[in-house]
Write a protein that holds these residues in place. Sequence first.
Motif: not given
Length: 79
Positions: A67-69, A71-72
Amino acid sequence: MKIIIWICFVIMLGGFGTGFYIKIVETNPEIGDKIIGLSVLFTSFIFMPLFLYHRWKGKDIKDYVLDKKKLDEMREKDL
């Protein structure tokens, strides 16, 4: 559960082996094709769901989803 999966695996291999044997050696391709087809159906609808349930039991799907978290976090580690 492991024993049931092993029994299903042996039945699946036996079905494929019997189907190909009948198809090639006995020169009766119609019956061999039917046995192979039933083995494919057995594999798809009985063996595979049992195997997947056994392997995923007790695991959290969120550990395997990107998810985005996450990936960051990965981008921050690369810098």
